[in-house]
Design a protein around this motif. Sequence first.
Motif, PDB file in Angstrom:
ATOM      1  N   LEU A  43      55.101  37.460  44.538  1.00 46.01           N
ATOM      2  CA  LEU A  43      53.667  37.240  44.709  1.00 46.01           C
ATOM      3  C   LEU A  43      52.837  38.177  43.839  1.00 46.01           C
ATOM      4  N   TRP A  45      51.456  37.660  41.122  1.00 46.25           N
ATOM      5  CA  TRP A  45      50.311  36.984  40.524  1.00 46.25           C
ATOM      6  C   TRP A  45      49.070  37.095  41.403  1.00 46.25           C
ATOM      7  N   THR A  46      49.244  37.380  42.700  1.00 50.47           N
ATOM      8  CA  THR A  46      48.077  37.491  43.576  1.00 50.47           C
ATOM      9  C   THR A  46      47.403  38.853  43.460  1.00 50.47           C
ATOM     10  N   LEU A  47      48.144  39.870  43.108  1.00 48.20           N
ATOM     11  CA  LEU A  47      47.691  41.264  43.020  1.00 48.20           C
ATOM     12  C   LEU A  47      47.268  41.836  44.364  1.00 48.20           C
ATOM     13  N   ILE A  48      46.930  41.011  45.313  1.00 48.58           N
ATOM     14  CA  ILE A  48      46.500  41.501  46.614  1.00 48.58           C
ATOM     15  C   ILE A  48      47.700  41.815  47.496  1.00 48.58           C
ATOM     16  N   VAL A  49      48.683  40.934  47.539  1.00 48.71           N
ATOM     17  CA  VAL A  49      49.844  41.140  48.405  1.00 48.71           C
ATOM     18  C   VAL A  49      50.627  42.390  48.004  1.00 48.71           C
TER      19      VAL A  49
END
Length: 66
Positions: A43, A45-49
């Motif tokens: 994940l 690509w989300t940078l948040i997770v």
Amino acid sequence: MKPTYGVPAIFSFFIPGLGQLIKGQILKAFLIWALGGAIGFLLAWTLIVPFLIWAWNVYDAYNSPA
């Protein structure tokens, strides 16, 4: 005497799971490396997770009992 607060959090800030490892929480450190690494990789690509996993890791290293 095991380090209990600041030192494990600083170590986990730079290397996730290291704070738990120096506190003697070997299974938790391994799970952070294995699951956190796999989830963070899948994940990314989300940078948040990955950021949330890293932030929880530092928080846990600071607050979990030794």
